[in-house]
Design a protein around this motif. Structure first.
Motif, mmCIF file in Angstrom:
data_model
loop_
_atom_site.group_PDB
_atom_site.id
_atom_site.type_symbol
_atom_site.label_atom_id
_atom_site.label_comp_id
_atom_site.label_asym_id
_atom_site.label_seq_id
_atom_site.Cartn_x
_atom_site.Cartn_y
_atom_site.Cartn_z
ATOM 1 N N PHE A 63 0.842 -1.204 0.000
ATOM 2 C CA PHE A 63 0.000 0.000 0.000
ATOM 3 C C PHE A 63 0.871 1.247 0.000
ATOM 4 N N GLN A 64 0.346 2.311 -0.618
ATOM 5 C CA GLN A 64 1.027 3.602 -0.568
ATOM 6 C C GLN A 64 -0.026 4.658 -0.204
ATOM 7 N N ASP A 65 0.207 5.407 0.848
ATOM 8 C CA ASP A 65 -0.770 6.404 1.333
ATOM 9 C C ASP A 65 -2.146 5.765 1.501
ATOM 10 N N GLY A 66 -2.182 4.540 2.005
ATOM 11 C CA GLY A 66 -3.452 3.862 2.280
ATOM 12 C C GLY A 66 -4.142 3.291 1.057
ATOM 13 N N VAL A 67 -3.516 3.408 -0.118
ATOM 14 C CA VAL A 67 -4.152 2.916 -1.359
ATOM 15 C C VAL A 67 -3.362 1.713 -1.883
#
Ligand SMILES: Cc1cc2nc3c(=O)[nH]c(=O)nc-3n(C[C@H](O)[C@H](O)[C@H](O)COP(=O)(O)OP(=O)(O)OC[C@H]3O[C@@H](n4cnc5c(N)ncnc54)[C@H](O)[C@@H]3O)c2cc1C
Length: 336
Positions: A114-118
């Motif tokens: 995940f990156q920044d919750g995405v």
């Protein structure tokens, strides 16, 4: 055993190597026509991304690929096999959930990052690429040095009675031979770019140490040099590269990166992938032509599946195995 191999793209290269390993007296002809192998990126991937499943018999194919490339490297004194992780872009939450579910049963994939919750990407191991653009010419030189290669054309109607077996590796040209084989072979047209980052002081955001797959893909092949591909088109068979496709590939990459890629096109190539109607390779006796065998239909996965099927065909020719129904050329006769 005296064997004639017709065509020295990927199929003819792999088969002639197996034949010589078995101690057969093998000779190879190639007409020098445009070939799929001369433009292919050479990537291999044990996963199929659409349904996130392992490619049929993936481990056996990878084992055969590695053994084959180790042997080519020993003979030709050059590296051909390059292992690289593949980062698969995760397009949405449903795909992320399916990917994580499949991690339990597929040894090749690890959970979504995940990156920044995405959901961002999933990683595949066991993939990489083979440098076909170096392997095929070097193997041709090697055959030539031992008097086993000739640059010339031949087709099904020619007299080949002096050979114990003839292995037809003509790729798409098999379909166009004047005598005509009755096999239903289809062309999938692909355009591919070789792209370069212009300036050291302006490094590209395109990864240099992995294959990035975002529907399209980038493959690093040297410092600051990548392949960017590819298009997949049916019902079109010309070899004219189109600026629209180059723009489309660059745009797709910039959308994926969210910024300008700084990449300039250095080479733009077109090829026709030989594909069967059921997407399985074509490996076995040629219908209607005793003594001839077909090794074709390698499609989009030639690098991964080619080495194992080359051994299978040699086993068929030497009589130690039957033709597996799933690859039998007879299933593709135009009348069937
Ligand atoms: C853009 C593009 C990207 C690709 N990327 C990948 C990839 O990343 N990974 C992958 O696994 N696959 C990839 N492929 C598919 C791969 O290229 C094919 O599976 C494979 O190269 C097919 O090899 P072949 O030997 O059957 O045919 P070809 O490579 O087309 O070779 C046929 C040979 O037969 C010779 N020939 C034809 N007629 C005669 C005759 N009458 N007499 C003598 N010789 C003759 C020709 O000169 C030619 O050298 C890609 C294909 C394309 C077009």
């Amino acid at each position: 055993m005296r064997v004639l191999v017709i065509g020295q793209g990927l199929a003819g290269t792999l088969f002639s190597h197996v034949a010589l390993q078995r101690g057969w007296d093998c000779h190879v002809l190639d007409a020098g026509l445009p070939s799929a192998s001369s433009v292919a990126a050479g990537m291999f991937n044990p996963m199929s991304f659409r349904r996130i499943v392992e490619v049929w018999d993936a481990q056996a194919h990878l084992d055969a690929l590695k053994a084959s490339m180790d042997d080519f490297s020993a003979i030709l004194n050059a590296p051909f096999l390059h292992l690289l992780p593949i980062h698969k872009r995760i397009a949405n939450a449903d795909y992320a959930a399916l990917w994580n579910e499949k991690c339990a049963e597929c040894p090749w994939i690890s959970p979504v990052q995940f990156q920044d919750g995405v959901a961002h990407y999933g990683t595949v191991t066991g993939g990489g690429w083979v440098n076909l653009r170096s392997l095929i010419p070097l193997w041709r030189d090697h055959l030539n040095d031992s008097g086993r290669f000739e640059k010339r054309s031949i087709d099904v109607s020619d007299d080949t009675s002096e050979w114990d077996a003839v292995v037809d590796c003509r790729g798409m040209a098999m379909r166009d031979a004047p005598a005509g084989t009755p096999l239903d072979l289809r062309a999938n047209r692909g355009e591919i770019l070789t792209v370069e980052c212009d300036s050291e002081s302006n490094p590209s955001p395109v990864p240099q140490d992995l294959i990035l797959n975002f529907g399209k893909w980038t493959l690093p092949i040297a410092p600051n040099l990548w392949r960017l591909g590819a298009s997949y088109e049916w019902h079109k068979e010309d070899f004219e590269s189109t600026p629209e496709t180059a723009d489309y590939l660059h745009d797709a990459l910039e959308k994926e990166l969210g910024c300008s890629s700084n990449l300039k096109t250095r080479l733009h190539q077109v090829g026709l992938r030989p594909v069967s109607r059921d997407r399985r390779p074509i490996v076995g006796p040629m219908p209607g032509r005793p003594g001839w065998y077909v090794f074709n239909g390698l499609g989009t996965r030639g690098v991964l599946i080619g080495p194992k099927w080359a051994h299978n065909l040699a086993d068929q020719i030497s009589g130690v195995s039957q033709t597996p129904a799933v690859v039998d050329p007879n299933r593709l006769t135009k009348l069937s």
